[in-house]
Scaffold this motif. Structure first.
Motif, short mmCIF file in Angstrom:
data_model
loop_
_atom_site.label_atom_id
_atom_site.label_comp_id
_atom_site.label_asym_id
_atom_site.label_seq_id
_atom_site.Cartn_x
_atom_site.Cartn_y
_atom_site.Cartn_z
N GLY A 140 0.83 -1.22 0.00
CA GLY A 140 0.00 0.00 0.00
C GLY A 140 0.85 1.25 0.00
O GLY A 140 0.54 2.23 -0.71
N ALA A 141 1.94 1.23 0.77
CA ALA A 141 2.83 2.39 0.80
C ALA A 141 3.48 2.62 -0.56
O ALA A 141 3.61 3.75 -1.03
N ALA A 142 3.90 1.53 -1.19
CA ALA A 142 4.54 1.65 -2.50
C ALA A 142 3.56 2.19 -3.54
O ALA A 142 3.90 3.10 -4.31
N ILE A 143 2.36 1.66 -3.55
CA ILE A 143 1.35 2.13 -4.51
C ILE A 143 1.01 3.59 -4.24
O ILE A 143 0.91 4.41 -5.17
N GLY A 144 0.82 3.96 -2.98
CA GLY A 144 0.51 5.35 -2.63
C GLY A 144 1.63 6.29 -3.03
O GLY A 144 1.38 7.40 -3.55
N ALA A 145 2.87 5.87 -2.83
CA ALA A 145 4.01 6.72 -3.19
C ALA A 145 4.06 6.94 -4.70
O ALA A 145 4.27 8.06 -5.18
N VAL A 146 3.87 5.86 -5.45
CA VAL A 146 3.91 5.98 -6.92
C VAL A 146 2.77 6.86 -7.41
O VAL A 146 2.98 7.75 -8.26
N LEU A 147 1.57 6.66 -6.89
CA LEU A 147 0.44 7.48 -7.33
C LEU A 147 0.64 8.95 -6.94
O LEU A 147 0.33 9.86 -7.73
N ILE B 164 3.47 10.51 -6.62
CA ILE B 164 4.49 11.07 -7.51
C ILE B 164 3.91 11.32 -8.90
O ILE B 164 4.19 12.35 -9.53
N LEU B 165 3.11 10.38 -9.40
CA LEU B 165 2.54 10.53 -10.74
C LEU B 165 1.61 11.74 -10.86
O LEU B 165 1.54 12.39 -11.90
N GLU C 171 13.72 1.84 -5.81
CA GLU C 171 14.97 1.35 -5.22
C GLU C 171 14.84 1.23 -3.70
O GLU C 171 15.30 0.26 -3.10
N MET C 172 14.20 2.23 -3.08
CA MET C 172 14.02 2.20 -1.64
C MET C 172 13.11 1.03 -1.24
O MET C 172 13.41 0.30 -0.28
N GLN C 173 12.03 0.80 -1.98
CA GLN C 173 11.12 -0.31 -1.69
C GLN C 173 11.81 -1.65 -1.91
O GLN C 173 11.59 -2.61 -1.17
N LYS C 174 12.65 -1.70 -2.93
CA LYS C 174 13.40 -2.93 -3.22
C LYS C 174 14.32 -3.25 -2.04
O LYS C 174 14.42 -4.40 -1.61
N ALA C 175 14.98 -2.24 -1.50
CA ALA C 175 15.87 -2.43 -0.36
C ALA C 175 15.08 -2.90 0.87
O ALA C 175 15.53 -3.79 1.60
N LYS C 176 13.92 -2.28 1.10
CA LYS C 176 13.08 -2.69 2.23
C LYS C 176 12.63 -4.13 2.08
O LYS C 176 12.64 -4.90 3.04
N LEU C 177 12.22 -4.50 0.87
CA LEU C 177 11.76 -5.86 0.61
C LEU C 177 12.91 -6.86 0.80
O LEU C 177 12.72 -7.91 1.39
N ALA C 178 14.09 -6.51 0.31
CA ALA C 178 15.25 -7.39 0.49
C ALA C 178 15.57 -7.56 1.97
O ALA C 178 15.88 -8.65 2.44
N SER C 179 15.48 -6.48 2.73
CA SER C 179 15.72 -6.54 4.17
C SER C 179 14.68 -7.42 4.86
O SER C 179 15.03 -8.25 5.71
N SER C 180 13.42 -7.25 4.49
CA SER C 180 12.36 -8.07 5.07
C SER C 180 12.55 -9.54 4.73
O SER C 180 12.35 -10.42 5.57
N ARG D 230 10.11 10.68 -13.11
CA ARG D 230 10.74 9.37 -13.37
C ARG D 230 11.85 9.10 -12.36
O ARG D 230 12.00 7.97 -11.88
N GLN D 231 12.62 10.09 -12.00
CA GLN D 231 13.69 9.91 -11.02
C GLN D 231 13.11 9.58 -9.64
O GLN D 231 13.62 8.72 -8.94
N ARG D 232 12.04 10.27 -9.28
CA ARG D 232 11.40 9.98 -8.00
C ARG D 232 10.86 8.55 -7.96
O ARG D 232 10.99 7.85 -6.95
N ILE D 233 10.25 8.14 -9.08
CA ILE D 233 9.73 6.77 -9.15
C ILE D 233 10.88 5.77 -9.02
O ILE D 233 10.79 4.78 -8.29
N ALA D 234 11.97 6.03 -9.73
CA ALA D 234 13.14 5.14 -9.66
C ALA D 234 13.70 5.10 -8.25
O ALA D 234 14.04 4.02 -7.74
N ASP D 235 13.79 6.27 -7.61
CA ASP D 235 14.31 6.32 -6.24
C ASP D 235 13.40 5.55 -5.27
O ASP D 235 13.86 4.80 -4.42
N GLU D 236 12.11 5.78 -5.42
CA GLU D 236 11.14 5.10 -4.55
C GLU D 236 11.18 3.59 -4.79
O GLU D 236 11.13 2.80 -3.84
#
Length: 109
Positions: free
Chosen positions: A14-21, A23-24, A42-51, A34-40
């Motif tokens: 939900g946080a990822a979807i809300g952040a993307v929407l 930004i859009l 990457e941040m979500q990918k890192a959180k998911l990898a950590s989880s 596009r940079q914000r989406i890429a940054d977000e």
């Protein structure tokens, strides 16, 4: 998956979807968006990898604990069986001694 894991995954999604929407629909240039989406992402990918790493570690620890518990139970069962086998052998040896004594009495008579 546990309810805590499902809830956490739902919150993360939900946080990822809300952040993307968010930004859009923000009034920025396309390149900035596009940079914000890429940054977000990457941040979500890192959180998911950590989880995922945390979940893997918890599962590995649980498996290790259960393995040791199972080994302890098996060892306990083997020890109990060994003691019972000794008891049976001792009982049979006593019975054999008794039968030999009775057999000697019959042979004398």
């Amino acid at each position: 998956m546990t309810s805590n894991g499902s809830t956490g995954l739902g919150i993360l999604a939900g946080a990822a979807i809300g952040a993307v929407l968010g930004i859009l629909f923000a009034p920025d240039k396309g390149s900035v968006t596009r940079q914000r989406i890429a940054d977000e992402a990457e941040m979500q990918k890192a959180k998911l990898a950590s989880s995922a790493a945390d979940l893997r570690d918890r599962v590995a620890e649980k498996v290790s604990v259960e393995k040791h518990t199972l080994e302890d139970k098996v060892q306990s069962i083997v020890m109990d069986a060994s003691y019972k086998a000794d008891d049976v052998i001792n009982t049979l040896e006593a019975k054999l001694k008794e039968l030999k004594a009775k057999n000697k009495q019959f042979q004398k008579a």
